[in-house]
Design a protein around this motif. Sequence first.
Motif, short mmCIF file in Angstrom:
data_model
loop_
_atom_site.label_atom_id
_atom_site.label_comp_id
_atom_site.label_asym_id
_atom_site.label_seq_id
_atom_site.Cartn_x
_atom_site.Cartn_y
_atom_site.Cartn_z
N ARG A 119 5.35 5.00 4.83
CA ARG A 119 4.70 5.93 3.90
C ARG A 119 3.33 5.40 3.47
NH1 ARG A 119 9.85 6.96 1.83
NH2 ARG A 119 9.72 5.30 0.31
N LYS A 120 3.19 4.10 3.41
CA LYS A 120 1.94 3.49 2.94
C LYS A 120 0.82 3.58 3.98
CE LYS A 120 0.37 -0.60 0.53
NZ LYS A 120 0.66 -1.95 0.09
N ARG A 121 1.16 3.87 5.21
CA ARG A 121 0.15 3.96 6.27
C ARG A 121 -0.99 4.90 5.89
NH1 ARG A 121 3.70 4.18 11.80
NH2 ARG A 121 3.11 2.11 12.53
N GLY A 122 -0.67 6.07 5.38
CA GLY A 122 -1.68 7.06 5.00
C GLY A 122 -2.59 6.54 3.90
N GLU A 123 -2.02 5.83 2.95
CA GLU A 123 -2.79 5.26 1.85
C GLU A 123 -3.79 4.22 2.36
OE1 GLU A 123 -1.70 2.13 -1.63
OE2 GLU A 123 -0.34 3.85 -1.44
N ILE A 124 -3.36 3.39 3.27
CA ILE A 124 -4.24 2.37 3.84
C ILE A 124 -5.36 3.02 4.65
CG2 ILE A 124 -4.38 0.39 5.42
CD1 ILE A 124 -2.90 -0.30 2.90
N ALA A 125 -5.02 4.04 5.42
CA ALA A 125 -6.03 4.76 6.21
C ALA A 125 -7.08 5.38 5.28
CB ALA A 125 -5.38 5.82 7.08
N GLU A 126 -6.63 5.92 4.16
CA GLU A 126 -7.56 6.50 3.19
C GLU A 126 -8.46 5.42 2.58
OE1 GLU A 126 -9.66 9.17 1.03
OE2 GLU A 126 -8.25 9.59 2.65
N ASN A 127 -7.91 4.25 2.30
CA ASN A 127 -8.71 3.13 1.77
C ASN A 127 -9.80 2.73 2.77
OD1 ASN A 127 -7.17 3.11 -0.52
ND2 ASN A 127 -5.96 1.32 0.06
N ILE A 128 -9.46 2.75 4.06
CA ILE A 128 -10.45 2.40 5.09
C ILE A 128 -11.54 3.45 5.14
CG2 ILE A 128 -10.78 2.14 7.59
CD1 ILE A 128 -7.97 0.81 7.65
N ARG A 129 -11.16 4.73 5.08
CA ARG A 129 -12.17 5.80 5.08
C ARG A 129 -13.12 5.67 3.89
NH1 ARG A 129 -7.97 8.65 7.32
NH2 ARG A 129 -7.07 9.38 5.37
N SER B 298 -20.62 -4.73 8.09
CA SER B 298 -20.65 -6.18 8.30
C SER B 298 -20.54 -6.95 6.99
CB SER B 298 -21.91 -6.60 9.06
OG SER B 298 -23.05 -6.35 8.26
N GLU B 299 -20.98 -6.35 5.88
CA GLU B 299 -20.90 -7.02 4.59
C GLU B 299 -20.06 -6.23 3.59
OE1 GLU B 299 -24.74 -8.10 3.12
OE2 GLU B 299 -25.39 -8.85 5.06
N ASN B 300 -19.19 -5.41 4.08
CA ASN B 300 -18.40 -4.52 3.24
C ASN B 300 -17.02 -5.14 2.99
OD1 ASN B 300 -16.77 -2.44 2.26
ND2 ASN B 300 -17.99 -0.88 3.30
N PHE B 301 -16.87 -5.79 1.82
CA PHE B 301 -15.63 -6.47 1.48
C PHE B 301 -14.44 -5.51 1.45
CE2 PHE B 301 -12.47 -7.68 -1.70
CZ PHE B 301 -12.02 -8.87 -1.15
N GLU B 302 -14.63 -4.33 0.84
CA GLU B 302 -13.54 -3.37 0.71
C GLU B 302 -13.02 -2.94 2.08
OE1 GLU B 302 -16.40 -3.14 -0.98
OE2 GLU B 302 -15.78 -3.29 -3.08
N TYR B 303 -13.94 -2.74 3.01
CA TYR B 303 -13.55 -2.34 4.37
C TYR B 303 -12.75 -3.46 5.04
CZ TYR B 303 -13.86 -1.25 9.32
OH TYR B 303 -13.56 -1.00 10.64
N HIS B 304 -13.26 -4.69 4.98
CA HIS B 304 -12.57 -5.80 5.64
C HIS B 304 -11.21 -6.07 4.99
CE1 HIS B 304 -15.77 -6.72 8.41
NE2 HIS B 304 -16.64 -6.64 7.40
N GLU B 305 -11.12 -5.93 3.69
CA GLU B 305 -9.85 -6.12 2.99
C GLU B 305 -8.85 -5.04 3.39
OE1 GLU B 305 -7.02 -7.93 0.64
OE2 GLU B 305 -8.90 -8.69 1.44
N GLN C 197 -4.14 -3.47 6.53
CA GLN C 197 -3.58 -2.63 7.58
C GLN C 197 -2.96 -3.49 8.69
OE1 GLN C 197 -6.33 -0.51 10.16
NE2 GLN C 197 -5.00 1.31 10.07
N GLY C 198 -3.66 -4.55 9.07
CA GLY C 198 -3.15 -5.43 10.13
C GLY C 198 -1.82 -6.07 9.75
N PHE C 199 -1.72 -6.58 8.54
CA PHE C 199 -0.46 -7.17 8.08
C PHE C 199 0.65 -6.13 8.05
CE2 PHE C 199 -3.08 -10.58 5.97
CZ PHE C 199 -2.57 -11.62 6.71
#
Length: 166
Positions: free
Chosen positions: A28-38, A47-54, A59-61
């Motif tokens: 269920r959390k997959r959609g939430e993580i995808a939205e955070n990436i968007r 390259s310097e976007n902490f929120e994106y890398h986090e 998502q990887g974990f």
Amino acid sequence: MQNLQKGKYYVTVRGGAALEKEFEDLQRKRGEIAENIRKAKAFGDLSENFEYHEAKREQGFMEGRISQLKIIVPNMAIVYPEQVTPDSVGFGSMVTVREDTGEDTGEEWEFTIVGPLEADPMEDRISYESPLGEALWGHKAGETVSANVPAGVVTYEIIALRVYNG
């Protein structure tokens, strides 16, 4: 219930329910993580976007754990209390032991024999694959066993056995 098959993940009723719930929650959390990436992509330079890398790290974990659970959940073997043999140590046994030091300290330790997925020594849940679990497996109350643990050889007297109802 002493013979465990290879390729199965033995769990208690409580452990099986927890793994199934974790699997459902992560899916269920997959959609939430995808939205955070968007949302993080909208902040600009990746390259310097902490929120994106986090968000990507999270998502990887999550995807790694989902992959594990896709294998574990269909191959779980839930062991019900009525399947546990109460007269010898096996999966689902609650074992009370006393360390045999030659001196009667009277200190007893009670723990439950579980599978590696549920093992947590801090919660007194010991894996049947651990040195202590292997040493105790199949023994009865009143017997003394020795386990080769990282601290050396430890000898325990089995004081009592009962069935875990969790």
